[in-house]
Design a protein around this motif. Structure first.
Motif, PDB file in Angstrom:
ATOM      1  N   SER A   1      -5.900  23.058  45.387  1.00  0.00           N
ATOM      2  CA  SER A   1      -5.929  23.999  46.300  1.00  0.00           C
ATOM      3  C   SER A   1      -3.884  24.522  46.478  1.00  0.00           C
ATOM      4  N   SER A   2      -3.206  23.991  44.935  1.00  0.00           N
ATOM      5  CA  SER A   2      -1.828  24.191  45.628  1.00  0.00           C
ATOM      6  C   SER A   2      -1.762  25.818  44.165  1.00  0.00           C
ATOM      7  N   ALA A   3      -0.728  26.221  44.223  1.00  0.00           N
ATOM      8  CA  ALA A   3      -0.441  27.532  44.237  1.00  0.00           C
ATOM      9  C   ALA A   3       1.191  27.955  43.234  1.00  0.00           C
ATOM     10  N   TYR A   4       1.006  28.699  42.478  1.00  0.00           N
ATOM     11  CA  TYR A   4       2.496  28.820  41.564  1.00  0.00           C
ATOM     12  C   TYR A   4       3.193  30.218  42.025  1.00  0.00           C
ATOM     13  N   ASP A   5       3.866  30.740  42.255  1.00  0.00           N
ATOM     14  CA  ASP A   5       4.320  32.688  41.856  1.00  0.00           C
ATOM     15  C   ASP A   5       5.560  32.997  41.526  1.00  0.00           C
ATOM     16  N   PHE A   6       5.001  33.167  40.243  1.00  0.00           N
ATOM     17  CA  PHE A   6       6.127  33.669  39.648  1.00  0.00           C
ATOM     18  C   PHE A   6       6.842  34.928  39.588  1.00  0.00           C
ATOM     19  N   ALA A   7       7.661  35.180  39.565  1.00  0.00           N
ATOM     20  CA  ALA A   7       7.939  36.757  39.252  1.00  0.00           C
ATOM     21  C   ALA A   7       9.521  36.872  39.178  1.00  0.00           C
ATOM     22  N   GLY A   8       9.948  37.559  37.494  1.00  0.00           N
ATOM     23  CA  GLY A   8      11.314  37.212  36.597  1.00  0.00           C
ATOM     24  C   GLY A   8      11.266  39.209  36.844  1.00  0.00           C
ATOM     25  N   CYS A   9      12.338  39.464  36.267  1.00  0.00           N
ATOM     26  CA  CYS A   9      12.878  40.411  35.808  1.00  0.00           C
ATOM     27  C   CYS A   9      14.416  40.322  34.448  1.00  0.00           C
ATOM     28  N   TYR A  10      14.511  40.987  33.396  1.00  0.00           N
ATOM     29  CA  TYR A  10      15.312  40.689  33.124  1.00  0.00           C
ATOM     30  C   TYR A  10      15.522  42.098  32.616  1.00  0.00           C
ATOM     31  N   PHE A  11      17.000  42.299  32.036  1.00  0.00           N
ATOM     32  CA  PHE A  11      17.934  43.675  31.664  1.00  0.00           C
ATOM     33  C   PHE A  11      18.252  42.797  30.038  1.00  0.00           C
ATOM     34  N   GLY A  12      18.057  43.359  28.783  1.00  0.00           N
ATOM     35  CA  GLY A  12      18.959  43.127  27.543  1.00  0.00           C
ATOM     36  C   GLY A  12      19.413  44.790  27.185  1.00  0.00           C
ATOM     37  N   GLU A  13      20.669  44.149  26.918  1.00  0.00           N
ATOM     38  CA  GLU A  13      21.553  45.607  26.500  1.00  0.00           C
ATOM     39  C   GLU A  13      22.392  45.263  25.295  1.00  0.00           C
ATOM     40  N   GLY A  14      22.664  46.057  24.751  1.00  0.00           N
ATOM     41  CA  GLY A  14      23.984  45.762  23.676  1.00  0.00           C
ATOM     42  C   GLY A  14      23.371  44.369  22.445  1.00  0.00           C
ATOM     43  N   GLU A  15      23.550  43.586  22.081  1.00  0.00           N
ATOM     44  CA  GLU A  15      22.979  42.934  21.433  1.00  0.00           C
ATOM     45  C   GLU A  15      22.589  41.352  21.640  1.00  0.00           C
ATOM     46  N   ALA A  16      22.186  42.000  22.649  1.00  0.00           N
ATOM     47  CA  ALA A  16      21.185  40.969  24.130  1.00  0.00           C
ATOM     48  C   ALA A  16      20.503  39.648  23.420  1.00  0.00           C
ATOM     49  N   VAL A  17      20.401  38.652  22.695  1.00  0.00           N
ATOM     50  CA  VAL A  17      18.717  37.804  22.317  1.00  0.00           C
ATOM     51  C   VAL A  17      18.903  37.710  23.841  1.00  0.00           C
ATOM     52  N   LEU A  18      17.112  37.180  24.429  1.00  0.00           N
ATOM     53  CA  LEU A  18      16.398  37.023  25.168  1.00  0.00           C
ATOM     54  C   LEU A  18      15.098  36.329  25.030  1.00  0.00           C
ATOM     55  N   ASP A  19      15.518  34.990  25.004  1.00  0.00           N
ATOM     56  CA  ASP A  19      14.335  33.833  24.973  1.00  0.00           C
ATOM     57  C   ASP A  19      13.276  32.794  26.503  1.00  0.00           C
ATOM     58  N   PHE A  20      12.042  34.149  26.213  1.00  0.00           N
ATOM     59  CA  PHE A  20      11.772  32.809  27.450  1.00  0.00           C
ATOM     60  C   PHE A  20      10.705  32.717  27.324  1.00  0.00           C
ATOM     61  N   ASN A  21       9.846  31.295  27.563  1.00  0.00           N
ATOM     62  CA  ASN A  21       8.719  30.800  27.955  1.00  0.00           C
ATOM     63  C   ASN A  21       8.738  30.019  29.245  1.00  0.00           C
ATOM     64  N   ASP A  22       7.401  30.791  29.592  1.00  0.00           N
ATOM     65  CA  ASP A  22       7.215  30.177  31.272  1.00  0.00           C
ATOM     66  C   ASP A  22       5.606  29.963  30.643  1.00  0.00           C
ATOM     67  N   LEU A  23       5.193  28.524  31.721  1.00  0.00           N
ATOM     68  CA  LEU A  23       3.869  28.039  31.521  1.00  0.00           C
ATOM     69  C   LEU A  23       3.539  27.458  33.395  1.00  0.00           C
ATOM     70  N   SER A  24       2.238  27.679  32.827  1.00  0.00           N
ATOM     71  CA  SER A  24       1.462  27.179  34.385  1.00  0.00           C
ATOM     72  C   SER A  24       0.238  26.021  34.023  1.00  0.00           C
ATOM     73  N   GLU A  25       0.473  25.253  34.010  1.00  0.00           N
ATOM     74  CA  GLU A  25      -0.709  23.936  33.618  1.00  0.00           C
ATOM     75  C   GLU A  25      -1.648  24.288  35.245  1.00  0.00           C
ATOM     76  N   HIS A  26      -2.518  23.781  35.187  1.00  0.00           N
ATOM     77  CA  HIS A  26      -3.867  24.382  36.129  1.00  0.00           C
ATOM     78  C   HIS A  26      -4.297  22.540  36.072  1.00  0.00           C
ATOM     79  N   TYR A  27      -4.575  21.818  36.670  1.00  0.00           N
ATOM     80  CA  TYR A  27      -5.324  20.581  36.021  1.00  0.00           C
ATOM     81  C   TYR A  27      -6.091  20.548  37.972  1.00  0.00           C
TER      82      TYR A  27
END
Lengths: 341, 472
Positions: free
Chosen positions: A185-211
């Motif tokens: 009964s555990s919980a994870y609540d993720f909210a993300g936002c991003y703004f990439g402009e110009g020559e931006a390089v954005l790299d995301f790696n989000d993981l939820s492991e359920h045991y």
């Protein structure tokens, strides 16, 4: 060369999503001459230098935890033993910071970390039974800044971790989060936002492991890309064997504002348990012209209508910033970037 | 929120008995196991290749040796090329009447229902046994339309030789991946189809591939060229008896869809559970053209199968409809790939997968929208059912978008039956059991209805859904 933000289950190499590309380059050392200051601390909460051992054992999904730890000149460590209504607020500018939060049974705490300039953060949260920890990171990096964020957490039975990550700029933005839902009964609540402009390089790696059993995860991201921004987002819900009745929902909504952007997404569901519900949805493209037309027909100027539609997507994350001034600054930043786009 | 029922739907294992019969191995010629330049030269000599093809094979072998095995996807550690016999010529030539096919081979295809299907509703049939085509025939009225449907080797040595040279392994170059290179080196058999401009082949053509020899590989090449304003439905079937040594299938399908043409390619894959199915299928679609893939994957020990569509012409379309059923000992990694390379192209990928009894069913996809593909649309939908916790089902989609003027959507679900849907149906007077049966039956139905009738029936025989309470 060491690889970062490695996808939990690799796919075709030519798509370039199996790990962060060289253009996201993670240096061994950071030039972090700035400072990190605690600007508000709930009464009774002791923030010190010693990291709880349970936190130190947590790993994010980035692979660069150790690099940040080796470079960090600042830290905030706390064992949370009470329920705190007011947030712990940290302001960081051009600095590498490590934070470790250990919440004992039933404890509650919110952390707001405001980041400016180039910043590197490693935040680790361990939530004991029934504890609730809410971490909000807001980065106002500009086009000449780099930004690395690693987040790791673990939840015991009935615990809940909320993580909000607002990446509102930056030239290179590499972020990864991993939450282990160990307890039932555990919980994870993720909210993300991003703004990439110009020559931006954005790299995301989000993981939820359920045991544990009856776990719940909500992972939702929204983004806008302009200029020739290049973004990769990997979002993974991993139901391990035994995670009965686990539920995981994941989504990403990306607005593309320039013909020169590159937008890559890999939303994974890994499933080794029968009794689960996993869903992901992704939407990529321009703003909906019909909705735009409707708003304009109601007398809202086009620029404002566009802004409203982007803000609505970012609201899930920005609304969770527990400080009105910072929240307003975040919205102003989004509007400014939209105008530039 | 999900509601997890207590009783489970029992989904029976795929009944493979109709595919598991074995013929005595009676080959006229076969190369020794393994892969060497000498073996490749021998195959080339046996097949009387033109010089360019012999060179192509040897070049492909060089590429094969250079390329690594995939560092993603299911393990293929159990596949040792040193033990694979890459060419087995059956003890017969190719015939155009079933009566000329040797009795045991004819009986094999009779049991698989191929001659019956030909009589009842096919415009032409090709039947391959191990490395060579043993039967090929096309109806006269179809031939009279100018349609060419023949075995690959005959076409290579015919007036279409130049056309084959122009198109052979151009959609799937040997450099594409290790097993495409392997195919380029040792390919044998398969079909060549040419549909002239303006011709609509109203009834389908079908090729059936049967691998009988234990430890052998099958590397048939299917090349389909459909000219402008034409239509073709091509059906591919494949099966093999089960042995306790690894078999390998590394076929290749290349389809060139002309302007405003439509091609439907349907496959039911029933390889035995000792088969490594490392097949490559690709279509290049011209302006206004449409490629429709319908794919059922039931057999194989391990599968890597992702039909790819390259939408090269403005307004080109792709649809992929697939179902995968992975049982004990199987790891089936299936899905689709699409590249939107021109304006106003569209794609729709819809898949269902079921994993049971320790089987692994993975969905993998890639949607690439290039800078030139303004106004393009893509949607991907995949649904998975896990029937026990010993099984595994992973969903691994990737989208790569390089223009803002497009709409790309993706949705995926893994889960249980919706209690709301059951409640709704029950409120309409349907019993709970019937409601659940209806919903589970509906899971596979969108795929079944896209299959040719006889294959839809076959699929229903393969997956017998026995309803007992909720699905879990």
């Amino acid at each position: 060369m060491e690889k970062f933000n490695i996808i939990p289950s690799p796919t075709w190499n030519r798509l370039g999503v199996n790990c962060a590309e060289e253009s996201a380059g993670i240096p061994e050392t950071f030039d972090s001459a700035g400072a990190s200051v605690i600007t508000a601390c709930p009464e009774g909460l002791e923030v010190g230098d010693d990291a709880p051992i349970a936190c130190e054992e947590l790993k994010s999904s980035t692979g660069f935890d150790e690099i940040i730890e080796n470079n960090a000149a600042f830290s905030f460590n706390a064992t949370v033993e009470d329920k705190y209504a007011n947030p712990l607020v940290i302001n960081t500018e051009d600095a590498a910071v490590v934070g470790n939060i250990y919440a004992v049974e039933g404890a509650e705490l919110t952390i707001l970390h405001v980041l400016r300039g180039s910043s590197e953060t490693l935040t680790r949260v361990y939530a004991e039974k029934g504890a609730r920890v809410n971490v909000v990171e807001v980065s106002f990096a500009e086009s000449d800044n780099i930004r690395y964020s690693a987040f790791a957490s673990c939840c015991e039975e009935g615990a809940e971790v909320r993580f909000t990550r607002c990446e509102l700029g930056g030239n290179r933005v590499v972020c990864g989060s991993k939450t282990v839902l160990q307890g039932n009964s555990s919980a994870y609540d993720f909210a993300g936002c991003y703004f990439g402009e110009g020559e931006a390089v954005l790299d995301f790696n989000d993981l939820s492991e359920h045991y544990g059993r009856d776990t719940l995860c909500e992972m939702h991201s929204a983004g806008a890309l302009s200029g020739s921004a290049d973004k990769i987002l990997r979002g993974t819900i991993d139901f391990k064997e035994g995670a009965k009745r686990g539920v995981g929902h994941e989504s990403e909504d990306v607005i593309l504002l320039s013909p020169d952007v590159r937008d890559r997404t890999a939303p994974l569901i890994l499933c080794h348990e029968e009794e689960v519900e996993g869903q992901h949805a992704a939407s990529h493209g321009r703003l909906d012209e019909t909705a735009l037309y409707y708003l304009m027909s109601r007398g809202i100027p086009e620029a404002q209508a566009r802004s409203l539609m982007v803000e609505a997507r970012f609201a899930r994350a920005i609304d969770r910033i527990p400080d009105e001034t910072i929240r307003e600054e975040a919205l102003t930043t989004v509007r400014r970037r939209l105008q530039n786009a | 929120m999900a509601d997890f029922g207590k009783e489970k739907t029992v989904v029976e294992e795929v009944n493979r008995s109709i595919y598991d019969f074995k013929d005595k191995v009676d080959s006229a010629f076969e190369v020794s196991s393994g892969l060497t330049p000498d073996i490749v030269r021998t195959i080339s000599e046996e097949k009387n290749d033109p010089e360019w093809m012999r060179e192509f094979r040897l070049k492909s072998l060089e590429i094969y040796e250079r390329l690594p095995i995939p560092n993603w996807g299911p393990s293929i550690d159990g596949l040792d090329m040193r033990n694979i016999v890459t060419y087995v010529r059956p003890n017969t030539g190719m015939s155009a009447t079933w009566n000329e096919v040797p009795e045991d081979i004819k009986n094999t295809f009779e049991r698989l229902g191929i001659p019956q299907a030909e009589r009842s509703g096919l415009a032409g049939v090709g039947a391959q046994y191990d490395s060579e085509v043993v039967y090929h025939n096309v109806k006269k009225e179809v031939e009279d339309q100018g349609v060419v449907y023949t075995d690959f080797e005959s076409a290579l040595h015919s007036e279409y030789g130049d056309m084959i040279r122009e198109y052979f392994m151009k959609a799937v170059p040997p450099t594409d991946h290790k097993f495409a290179a392997l195919h380029g080196a040792v390919w044998s058999g398969g079909s060549f189809v040419y549909v002239p401009a303006g011709v609509s082949v109203e009834i389908p053509l079908q090729s059936y591939f049967r691998l009988n020899r234990p430890g052998a590989g099958q590397f048939e090449h299917t090349l389909i060229i459909v000219d402008k304003n034409a239509y073709l439905h091509f059906i591919e079937g494949c099966s093999a008896p089960k042995y306790n040594v690894a078999n390998l299938h590394a076929g290749c399908v290349e389809i060139f869809v002309g302007e405003n043409s439509r091609v439907r390619y349907s496959t039911i894959e029933n390889w035995s559970k000792n088969m490594y199915n490392l097949n490559t299928k690709r279509a290049i679609v011209s302006k206004g053209g449409t490629i429709e893939w319908v794919s059922g994957s039931f057999g194989s020990h391990t599968s890597y199968l992702y039909p790819m569509s390259i939408l090269n012409g403005e307004g080109a379309r792709m649809e992929f409809t697939g179902i995968t059923f992975a049982g004990a000992g199987q790891e089936l990694d299936t899905g689709a790939k699409v590249v939107h390379a021109a304006k106003n192209t569209s794609s729709h990928i819809s898949t269902k997968s079921i994993a049971r009894d320790g089987g692994v069913s993975n969905f993998r996809s890639s949607v690439v929208v290039t800078k030139e593909a303004e106004g393009s649309k893509s949607s991907v939908s995949c649904e998975s059912l896990m029937l026990d916790s010993r099984s595994r089902s992973d969903t691994i989609p990737v989208m790569d978008i390089r223009t803002d003027k497009c709409d790309v959507g993706h949705e995926a679900k893994i889960g249980t039956i919706s209690e709301e849907a059951v409640f709704y149906l029950m409120s309409r007077g349907i019993s709970e059991e019937d409601a659940r049966a209806l919903i589970v039956g509906g899971f596979a139905e969108p795929i079944a209805k896209e299959l040719p009738l006889e294959y839809a029936v076959e699929m229903n025989n393969l997956i017998h859904l026995e309803m007992k309470g909720s699905i879990g």
